[in-house]
Design a protein around this motif. Structure first.
Motif, PDB file in Angstrom:
ATOM      1  N   THR A  52       0.811  -1.220   0.000  1.00  0.00           N
ATOM      2  CA  THR A  52       0.000   0.000   0.000  1.00  0.00           C
ATOM      3  C   THR A  52       0.846   1.272   0.000  1.00  0.00           C
ATOM      4  O   THR A  52       0.355   2.332  -0.365  1.00  0.00           O
ATOM      5  CB  THR A  52      -0.953   0.030   1.212  1.00  0.00           C
ATOM      6  N   LYS A  53       2.105   1.176   0.442  1.00  0.00           N
ATOM      7  CA  LYS A  53       3.012   2.326   0.471  1.00  0.00           C
ATOM      8  C   LYS A  53       4.441   1.841   0.266  1.00  0.00           C
ATOM      9  O   LYS A  53       4.764   0.695   0.578  1.00  0.00           O
ATOM     10  CB  LYS A  53       2.973   3.055   1.828  1.00  0.00           C
ATOM     11  N   ALA A  69       7.422   3.055  -6.361  1.00  0.00           N
ATOM     12  CA  ALA A  69       6.057   3.474  -6.029  1.00  0.00           C
ATOM     13  C   ALA A  69       5.243   3.756  -7.284  1.00  0.00           C
ATOM     14  O   ALA A  69       4.065   3.394  -7.375  1.00  0.00           O
ATOM     15  CB  ALA A  69       6.099   4.711  -5.122  1.00  0.00           C
ATOM     16  N   VAL A  74       1.399   3.246  -5.935  1.00  0.00           N
ATOM     17  CA  VAL A  74       1.119   3.576  -4.537  1.00  0.00           C
ATOM     18  C   VAL A  74       1.948   4.800  -4.154  1.00  0.00           C
ATOM     19  O   VAL A  74       2.898   5.151  -4.848  1.00  0.00           O
ATOM     20  CB  VAL A  74       1.449   2.388  -3.593  1.00  0.00           C
ATOM     21  N   PRO A  75       1.611   5.464  -3.039  1.00  0.00           N
ATOM     22  CA  PRO A  75       2.405   6.613  -2.608  1.00  0.00           C
ATOM     23  C   PRO A  75       3.791   6.217  -2.092  1.00  0.00           C
ATOM     24  O   PRO A  75       3.985   5.102  -1.606  1.00  0.00           O
ATOM     25  CB  PRO A  75       1.575   7.218  -1.458  1.00  0.00           C
ATOM     26  N   ILE A 114       1.262   6.779   7.622  1.00  0.00           N
ATOM     27  CA  ILE A 114       1.239   5.313   7.728  1.00  0.00           C
ATOM     28  C   ILE A 114       0.133   4.941   8.698  1.00  0.00           C
ATOM     29  O   ILE A 114       0.191   5.279   9.881  1.00  0.00           O
ATOM     30  CB  ILE A 114       2.578   4.723   8.218  1.00  0.00           C
ATOM     31  N   GLU A 118      -1.357  -1.025   7.122  1.00  0.00           N
ATOM     32  CA  GLU A 118      -0.653  -0.787   5.848  1.00  0.00           C
ATOM     33  C   GLU A 118       0.386  -1.893   5.603  1.00  0.00           C
ATOM     34  O   GLU A 118       0.994  -2.393   6.543  1.00  0.00           O
ATOM     35  CB  GLU A 118       0.082   0.554   5.877  1.00  0.00           C
ATOM     36  N   VAL A 120       3.816  -2.124   3.862  1.00  0.00           N
ATOM     37  CA  VAL A 120       4.812  -1.147   3.427  1.00  0.00           C
ATOM     38  C   VAL A 120       6.059  -1.855   2.903  1.00  0.00           C
ATOM     39  O   VAL A 120       6.628  -2.709   3.585  1.00  0.00           O
ATOM     40  CB  VAL A 120       5.187  -0.201   4.585  1.00  0.00           C
TER      41      VAL A 120
END
Length: 197
Positions: A52-53, A69, A74-75, A114, A118, A120
């Motif tokens: 997700t990140k 990314a 995703v960011p 965050i 999440e 990551v």
């Protein structure tokens, strides 16, 4: 990654004491085409992880991080090393030691970026002793997130970072693994010894 390996051999400069200078394509001037391929390769390696990140650390991790990314759609979050007047409250803070710079830095990430749950992906330019990766992982875990994996552009396999991270339960994927910088010669980990799993 053959393209990256060639760049390291052609343009990397061994400064001694386990230090490899790659400022012509990664740490000062950046090769955007190479960084695009780095992002694609990390996306391929971490496919299926429901990321997700992407999280990195300023400043050399930003280029591979943003391209990863972008490819993952995703960011990107980057942990700040410098004090910021606008980032003083509601932050996660960890102290990490830089092998190359021989100094400790507090790294910070705003709590709003965050969320619990999440997944990551941590991306960084170098892995030596694992300090930066562990610091970033602690931030993700403080936030209630999960470290989906750790993507490293260049790993110094002769230092303990990868082993320590794997022993702690993290998945580490390194695009290039350097076996030695002895006598100013860059040598890579042989395939049969195993690429990062």
């Amino acid at each position: 990654m053959e393209l990256l390996s060639r760049k390291v051999l052609d343009e990397g400069i061994v400064l001694g004491q386990g230090v490899l200078k790659v400022d012509s394509f990664l740490n000062h001037q950046m090769d955007p085409f190479l960084m695009r391929e780095v992002g694609r390769e990390f996306t391929r390696r971490f496919a299926g992880e429901a990321i997700t990140k992407v999280l990195t650390i300023e400043s050399s991790g930003i280029a591979p991080g943003i391209m990863t990314a972008l490819t993952l759609e995703v960011p990107l979050i980057f942990a700040r090393k410098q004090k910021s007047l606008t980032l003083t409250e509601d932050i996660y803070v960890e102290t990490v030691y830089s092998f190359t710079k021989r100094e400790s830095n507090d790294i910070t990430v705003s709590k709003k970026f965050i969320a619990p749950g999440e997944h990551v992906l941590i991306v960084d330019d170098f892995l030596a002793n694992g300090e930066a990766a562990f610091g970033l992982a602690r931030i993700v875990e403080q936030a209630g997130g999960t470290v989906a994996g750790i993507g490293i552009v260049i790993e110094k396999a002769f230092q303990p970072g990868s082993r320590l991270l794997k022993e702690a339960g993290y998945r580490v994927e390194s695009l290039v693994r350097i076996a030695s910088l002895e006598d100013g010669v860059i040598s890579f980990v042989e395939e049969e010894e195993g690429q990062a799993d």
